[in-house]
Design an enzyme around this catalytic site. Structure first.
Site, PDB file in Angstrom:
ATOM      1  N   GLY A  37       0.831  -1.201   0.000  1.00 26.00           N
ATOM      2  CA  GLY A  37       0.000   0.000   0.000  1.00 26.00           C
ATOM      3  C   GLY A  37       0.860   1.243   0.000  1.00 26.00           C
ATOM      4  CG  ASN A  38      -0.461   4.634  -1.312  1.00 25.48           C
ATOM      5  OD1 ASN A  38      -1.235   5.287  -0.611  1.00 25.48           O
ATOM      6  ND2 ASN A  38      -0.820   4.115  -2.487  1.00 25.48           N
TER       7      ASN A  38
END
Length: 398
Positions: free
Chosen positions: A208-209
């Site tokens: 993810g981020n």
């Protein structure tokens, strides 16, 4: 524009409180229904009897009426209001609002308000210029409040400078302009994406981020405040929408986000692709947690995720407006304009991680907007709520 609107008028303890009677009269004359909330010190400058006579409602100042025990619900007031106006707003009250010091009825009502809040500061020039006041006003802006800047003029100290509460006529004009703007997207359907996507490795791990979703949610709420019917396709974030007319569709992965967007894009007049979609996903995910013991470090094969903005750009019909986002660390303008063309966008919003206070996880942002008709529009650092206004204003020019 104010006819039938519910306005909470907050009055604090400053000499400019005498102007609040005139402001109240103008609001009533414009057709608004006004409930006055005073701080205890405000009653030293103007009486509740005067304000009650003008509003036609008992003034609220304390949490309950001492002789009857009647409780005054700040929550109910916050839900009732279409707007809250604090005029005058002293340095003390501004500090309490900015830092959540809920020791009186006015500040607790502010903290419960779901409607837009307008703050009209009034104080002496040295207090207005003090770093603590400047910081507190910036905090209020970052929360999405509207600051009605004080005028320059003669103050109670007989000095001349900035700190004089804006005239009541101009405060009413600011409210009217706000509510007029609300109708600019009436009848339009707007699709917004927000937040990150999580690409599953196993039941407890993902790629993810750092996206918080704050920018996308601010855009959705701004569009809804302008009268649009909004569909917000949201990745996994911990934010609740406060605007009315927003349908939230929760997704996790990039492919789920694409499916949701394709389901709603055909009916949309405007689509704003604000989500930070993961570029890659694991080719295979495990149904069980991958154990560390007794195994070599796993090798994760990645595959490209679909480009949602580009996919929608290829399906765009005449008259639809498609807006993309670009978060770049180098060659920002070249990369942003390249995406604008290759994805068939009408507009792209460029974020740069080089600017402190912009990008992921912050309450502020600094953007440059590029349009397909050749405009480059740089903006200063602002709250994400204000940036959302700039983005929607630019979309409306298209």
């Amino acid at each position: 524009m104010l006819k039938g609107k519910h306005i909470v008028l907050g009055i604090t303890g400053g000499i400019a409180a005498y102007k609040s009677a005139y402001l109240l009269r103008l609001l009533i004359k414009a057709g608004a229904e006004v409930q006055v909330v005073m701080t205890p010190s405000a009653k030293e400058f103007i009486t509740p009897v005067t304000l009650s006579a003008l509003s036609g409602k008992p003034v609220v100042s304390e949490f309950f009426t001492a002789n009857t025990g009647e409780w005054h619900s700040h929550v109910d007031l916050g839900l009732w209001a279409d707007a809250m106006v604090i005029a005058p707003a002293t340095a003390s009250t501004i500090g309490k609002m900015a830092n959540g010091v809920a020791d009186n009825m006015l500040v607790t009502t502010y903290l419960s308000a779901k409607a837009p809040v307008f703050v009209a500061p009034a104080m002496d020039l040295d207090m207005m210029a003090h770093p603590s006041t400047c910081r507190n006003l910036q905090l209020l802006k970052s929360y999405g409040n509207h600051i009605i800047e004080p005028a320059v003029g003669e103050l109670a100290s007989h000095l001349v400078g900035k700190g004089r509460m804006e005239e009541p006529e101009n405060i009413v004009k600011a409210l009217e302009a706000f509510f007029a703007k609300q109708k600019t997207l009436s009848g339009k359907k707007v699709l917004v994406t927000a937040g990150p996507t999580y690409e599953k490795i196993d039941p407890v791990r993902f790629i993810g981020n750092y996206s918080s979703g704050k920018m996308g949610y601010a855009i959705a709420e701004e569009a809804a405040s302008r009268g649009a019917e909004v569909t917000l396709v949201s990745g996994p974030v911990d934010i609740k929408v406060s605007g009315r007319g927003i349908n939230v569709v929760k997704v996790e992965s990039a492919r789920q986000m694409l499916e949701a967007c394709e389901a709603h894009f055909g009916d949309s007049d405007i689509a704003v692709m604000c989500a930070a979609v993961a570029d890659y996903a694991p080719a295979h995910s495990s149904d069980k947690k991958i154990k560390r013991e007794g195994h070599d470090a796993p090798v994760i094969e990645l595959v490209k995720n679909p480009d949602i903005a580009k996919t929608l750009g290829g399906a765009k019909r005449p008259g639809q407006i498609l807006v993309g986002f670009a978060l770049e660390t180098d060659h920002e303008e070249t990369n942003a304009q390249g995406k604008l063309a290759s994805k068939h966008l009408d507009m792209i919003v460029l974020n740069s991680l080089r600017d402190a206070g912009a990008g992921f996880g912050t309450d502020t942002n600094k953007v440059t907007i590029y349009t397909a008709d050749g405009r480059a529009l740089p903006f200063s650092m602002k709250s994400k709520a204000e940036v959302a206004g700039d983005i929607l204003d630019t979309i409306e020019t298209l």
